[in-house]
Design a protein around this motif. Structure first.
Motif, PDB file in Angstrom:
ATOM      1  N   ALA A 165       0.839  -1.197   0.000  1.00 47.65           N
ATOM      2  CA  ALA A 165       0.000   0.000   0.000  1.00 47.65           C
ATOM      3  C   ALA A 165       0.871   1.244   0.000  1.00 47.65           C
ATOM      4  O   ALA A 165       1.876   1.315   0.716  1.00 47.65           O
ATOM      5  N   PRO A 167       0.629   5.515   0.215  1.00 44.52           N
ATOM      6  CA  PRO A 167      -0.154   6.747   0.368  1.00 44.52           C
ATOM      7  C   PRO A 167       0.419   7.871  -0.505  1.00 44.52           C
ATOM      8  O   PRO A 167       1.632   8.049  -0.584  1.00 44.52           O
ATOM      9  N   THR A 169      -0.547  11.271  -0.157  1.00 46.32           N
ATOM     10  CA  THR A 169      -0.212  12.273   0.862  1.00 46.32           C
ATOM     11  C   THR A 169       0.086  11.512   2.151  1.00 46.32           C
ATOM     12  O   THR A 169      -0.497  10.451   2.392  1.00 46.32           O
ATOM     13  N   ILE A 170       0.982  12.052   2.960  1.00 49.39           N
ATOM     14  CA  ILE A 170       1.433  11.256   4.111  1.00 49.39           C
ATOM     15  C   ILE A 170       1.146  11.980   5.420  1.00 49.39           C
ATOM     16  O   ILE A 170       0.064  11.875   5.970  1.00 49.39           O
ATOM     17  N   VAL A 177      -6.023  17.242   3.186  1.00 48.80           N
ATOM     18  CA  VAL A 177      -5.781  16.354   2.044  1.00 48.80           C
ATOM     19  C   VAL A 177      -6.475  16.825   0.771  1.00 48.80           C
ATOM     20  O   VAL A 177      -5.843  16.912  -0.292  1.00 48.80           O
ATOM     21  N   THR A 189       3.248   9.535  -8.119  1.00 47.91           N
ATOM     22  CA  THR A 189       3.352   8.459  -7.132  1.00 47.91           C
ATOM     23  C   THR A 189       3.160   7.102  -7.794  1.00 47.91           C
ATOM     24  O   THR A 189       3.907   6.146  -7.521  1.00 47.91           O
ATOM     25  N   CYS A 268      -3.157   4.860  -2.428  1.00 47.83           N
ATOM     26  CA  CYS A 268      -4.184   5.423  -1.546  1.00 47.83           C
ATOM     27  C   CYS A 268      -3.992   6.933  -1.433  1.00 47.83           C
ATOM     28  O   CYS A 268      -2.895   7.452  -1.621  1.00 47.83           O
ATOM     29  N   TYR A 270      -4.489   9.026   1.240  1.00 47.10           N
ATOM     30  CA  TYR A 270      -3.975   9.635   2.468  1.00 47.10           C
ATOM     31  C   TYR A 270      -3.427   8.545   3.384  1.00 47.10           C
ATOM     32  O   TYR A 270      -3.636   7.346   3.156  1.00 47.10           O
ATOM     33  N   HIS A 271      -2.744   8.979   4.404  1.00 50.17           N
ATOM     34  CA  HIS A 271      -1.955   8.117   5.286  1.00 50.17           C
ATOM     35  C   HIS A 271      -2.738   6.914   5.805  1.00 50.17           C
ATOM     36  O   HIS A 271      -2.378   5.759   5.567  1.00 50.17           O
ATOM     37  N   ASP A 272      -3.813   7.160   6.533  1.00 52.46           N
ATOM     38  CA  ASP A 272      -4.512   6.051   7.186  1.00 52.46           C
ATOM     39  C   ASP A 272      -5.245   5.154   6.199  1.00 52.46           C
ATOM     40  O   ASP A 272      -5.473   3.969   6.482  1.00 52.46           O
ATOM     41  N   GLN A 273      -5.638   5.685   5.046  1.00 46.18           N
ATOM     42  CA  GLN A 273      -6.288   4.854   4.040  1.00 46.18           C
ATOM     43  C   GLN A 273      -5.367   3.728   3.591  1.00 46.18           C
ATOM     44  O   GLN A 273      -5.823   2.639   3.260  1.00 46.18           O
ATOM     45  N   ALA A 274      -4.042   3.982   3.600  1.00 45.55           N
ATOM     46  CA  ALA A 274      -3.056   2.959   3.236  1.00 45.55           C
ATOM     47  C   ALA A 274      -2.594   2.162   4.434  1.00 45.55           C
ATOM     48  O   ALA A 274      -2.493   0.925   4.377  1.00 45.55           O
TER      49      ALA A 274
END
Length: 337
Positions: A165, A167, A169-170, A177, A189, A268, A270-274
């Motif tokens: 996975a 992201p 944006t991190i 975002v 990316t 993904c 954004y951060h948590d989505q990944a």
């Protein structure tokens, strides 16, 4: 000459020294590739005694590390000594932490090490000492840029046995975002990810799945316009370039077993989505990989764990996975060169 993997020591007040020691003790049982630590030899000896882990430590040069690996943990000594205080992050240790990273990268770029594995750092004591980078990844990109003489775009991947996975944006707030995300960011990316899947993961035709930003990938614009105005144009541009790509996909149906069979990496927004699916599917054996660098870099997918440092209970699973993946990716990169 057999080249060992260069391991930066991370924050010595955390569990970095312990997981390196634990991995060395399992080297024969697990068939681990040789590695050397760039660290304070006195601290490593003291930490092995404190945690009850037998580990002879031997100072060496990078060239001698592979030969020493079977009998002792090879250590390239730092110029900056560490204060040994498990669980207590100290700004006074920042110079040695930074030196360890710089030398690991430098030795790998010089061909004296096979790849870089970084042990976890804590940003606060580094910031207190004047460190000017948001974190590991940005500092590694800076070092790579200085070596190449051109800009470098690092891409973060969480790679585990069940999921890769990435992201776009991190480390930004979730509310930022939509304003930061662009089609160009997604395309860049995805390109870097696809190229790394070819050269480092030995996947001839990488398949990329692009997540939507909003619930249900925006549901045709009824739950936000970004998926149609930002994500879909990126997917179309990548498809036009010849990439095998699908999306924007609803993130809530991307990560079950049947869905994962259809792609090699999930891009993904954004951060948590990944990271939530990546860590859920492989908390102990997922590895942080930085793509887009002129050297292989992996890292355990956990932090410094100051709360358990010095207690001898830290698990080395993710560090061991990082060593193995670094060795594999370096081999694939060499074969593709």
């Amino acid at each position: 000459m057999t080249r060992a993997i260069a391991v930066s020591c991370g924050d010595p007040s955390g569990i970095g020294p312990e997981i390196a020691i634990a991995a060395w003790n399992l080297r024969t049982k697990l068939g681990l590739p040789p590695f050397f630590l760039i660290a304070d030899t006195a601290l490593l000896t003291a930490r092995s005694q404190l945690t009850g882990q037998f580990c002879p430590v031997e100072a060496c040069t990078p060239e001698d590390a592979a030969a020493i690996f079977e009998r002792a943990l090879p250590v390239v000594p730092l110029k900056h000594a560490f204060r040994d205080d498990p669980g207590v992050p100290l700004a006074g240790n920042a110079a040695g932490i930074i030196e360890s990273i710089e030398r690991a990268v430098g030795l790998t770029l010089q061909g004296k090490a096979r790849a870089v594995v970084t042990c976890p750092i804590s940003k606060k004591p580094l910031y207190e000492a004047g460190f000017a980078f948001p974190g590991h990844t940005e500092f590694l990109a800076h070092l790579a840029q200085a070596h190449l003489g051109r800009p470098v775009t690092p891409v973060m991947m969480l790679a585990g046995p069940l999921l890769r996975a990435v992201p776009v944006t991190i480390h930004i707030a979730l509310r930022e975002v939509p304003a930061v995300l662009t089609s160009a960011m997604i395309v860049e990316t995805a390109r870097i990810t696809g190229a790394a899947l070819r050269s480092e993961f030995a996947i001839a035709r990488p398949r990329l799945a692009i997540a939507g930003l909003n619930p249900h990938a925006g549901e045709g614009g009824s739950m936000g316009s970004e998926d149609e105005s930002i994500v879909r144009p990126a997917v179309e541009a990548l498809s036009a370039e010849g990439w095998s790509v699908q999306g924007p996909l609803p993130a809530d149906t991307m990560f079950h077993p049947a869905a994962r069979e259809t792609y090699d990496a999930a891009i993904c927004m954004y951060h948590d989505q990944a990271l939530i699916p990546a860590k859920t599917l492989g908390f102990d054996d997922s590895v942080n990989v930085t793509l887009g660098l002129p050297f292989v870099r992996t890292s355990p997918d956990h932090g410094t764990a100051f709360g358990i440092a010095g207690k001898g209970i830290a698990k080395a699973d993710s560090f061991i996975a990082a060593l193995r993946l670094a060795d594999q990716l370096a081999g694939n990169r060499e074969a593709a060169a």
